[in-house]
Design an enzyme around this catalytic site. Structure first.
Site, PDB file in Angstrom:
ATOM      1  N   LYS A 192     -12.674   3.155 -11.634  1.00 31.27           N
ATOM      2  CA  LYS A 192     -13.231   3.808 -10.443  1.00 31.27           C
ATOM      3  C   LYS A 192     -14.128   4.995 -10.768  1.00 31.27           C
ATOM      4  O   LYS A 192     -15.064   5.291 -10.030  1.00 31.27           O
ATOM      5  CB  LYS A 192     -12.104   4.254  -9.498  1.00 31.27           C
ATOM      6  CG  LYS A 192     -11.387   3.102  -8.820  1.00 31.27           C
ATOM      7  CD  LYS A 192     -10.336   3.626  -7.860  1.00 31.27           C
ATOM      8  CE  LYS A 192      -9.587   2.492  -7.205  1.00 31.27           C
ATOM      9  NZ  LYS A 192      -8.605   2.984  -6.220  1.00 31.27           N
ATOM     10  N   ASP A 209     -10.954   4.007  -0.034  1.00 33.41           N
ATOM     11  CA  ASP A 209      -9.553   4.418  -0.142  1.00 33.41           C
ATOM     12  C   ASP A 209      -9.283   5.619   0.756  1.00 33.41           C
ATOM     13  O   ASP A 209      -8.237   5.721   1.388  1.00 33.41           O
ATOM     14  CB  ASP A 209      -9.202   4.792  -1.591  1.00 33.41           C
ATOM     15  CG  ASP A 209      -9.100   3.587  -2.501  1.00 33.41           C
ATOM     16  OD1 ASP A 209      -8.752   2.492  -2.018  1.00 33.41           O
ATOM     17  OD2 ASP A 209      -9.354   3.737  -3.716  1.00 33.41           O
TER      18      ASP A 209
END
Length: 295
Positions: free
Chosen positions: A74, A110
């Site tokens: 990420k 997220d």
């Protein structure tokens, strides 16, 4: 004519058990779309996390519409993208990459996923003092979400002192000094005794890592408990907290809402989150408790 065929994927390590393909493909089927969601497992490919840039370029060249990105890529992917959405830039992590006209843009769903789940499942809980366990990738996202939702102060607890301190410093830069602090696990009893709620963002409780992240006697009925783990939907922490009378939030909502946001970015279509919540209850092998709601 609106596009009705999509090719997307997920890059990460050990992504075989991911529910993302099923969540995305089921919703696409209901919308009459041709939608193929591929898993790109760096472990199976035998390549290091640093290969994420090559994999993103290959996917773009092969005609993918977008990618989800998960652990441990990420942060590493950021240097290989043309642009970042504000949320991803603030967080320093990307979990969704959209390809458009040969350009790559990184997003982070997220944060929005956890925020939407929390607002739905724990709408009226106090947010003055929040304790969060875990300062990894998921932890960074949910801490940003908690402060965005109005938490006055988030104390990040992590066994790795540097990781907790780094996240707290980043949060204070973004939200203002004093909004976040870092602490070691030894301070957990005192912190939880004075907290309104606890967010759990470590792997403990997952099928492969069963157990409680801290002693059960640190829980009390007034404490709300939010979980990031969604396999199983009812972790030992949630089961223990519910038995005590705590308000709780399982991790299924975050998994669904981050997937729904990614689906919207990939397709331009509006997903039906209620249907996707029913999907995750079925796919993760359990039904969320009444009034309840990560790749």
């Amino acid at each position: 004519m609106a596009k009705d065929s999509f090719l997307v994927g997920l890059i990460g390590a050990g992504v075989g058990p991911s529910l993302s393909p099923a969540l995305h493909e089921r919703e696409a089927d209901r919308q009459g779309l041709r939608y193929l969601y591929r898993l790109i497992d760096i472990d199976a490919l035998g390549v290091p996390p640093e290969a994420v840039g090559d994999l993103v370029r290959a996917a773009r060249d092969l005609g993918f519409d977008g990618l989800n990105i998960t652990h441990p890529c990420k942060q590493l992917v950021i240097g290989h993208l043309d642009a970042l959405a504000p949320q991803a830039e603030a967080l320093g992590a990307v979990n969704t990459v959209v390809f458009e006209d040969g350009r790559t843009t990184g997003h982070n769903t997220d944060v929005t996923g956890f925020a939407a789940s929390f607002a739905r499942g724990l709408p009226d809980v106090p947010l003055e003092r929040v304790v969060q366990l875990g300062a990894g990738g998921a932890g960074a996202a949910v801490a940003h979400a908690a402060l965005t939702l109005g938490a006055e102060r988030v104390t990040v607890v992590d066994a790795l002192a540097d990781r907790a301190a780094h996240l707290a410093a980043a949060l204070n830069r973004h939200f203002g000094e004093g909004r976040a602090a870092a602490a070691g696990p030894e301070r957990l009893p005192a912190l939880l005794a004075g907290a309104d709620g606890v967010v759990h963002a470590t792997p403990t409780g997952m099928a492969a890592h069963p157990g409680l992240p801290f002693p059960a006697d640190l829980l009390r009925p007034e404490l709300w408990v939010a979980e990031v783990v969604y396999r199983p939907l009812e972790t030992e922490l949630l089961r223990t907290a519910r038995a005590l009378g705590c308000a709780t939030l399982d991790g299924g909502g975050m998994a669904v809402f981050q997937a729904a946001d990614a689906f919207r970015l990939f397709t331009g279509r509006e997903p039906d989150a209620a249907r996707m919540l029913a999907d995750i209850a079925e796919l993760a092998g359990g039904v969320p408790a009444p009034g309840q709601t990560t790749h």
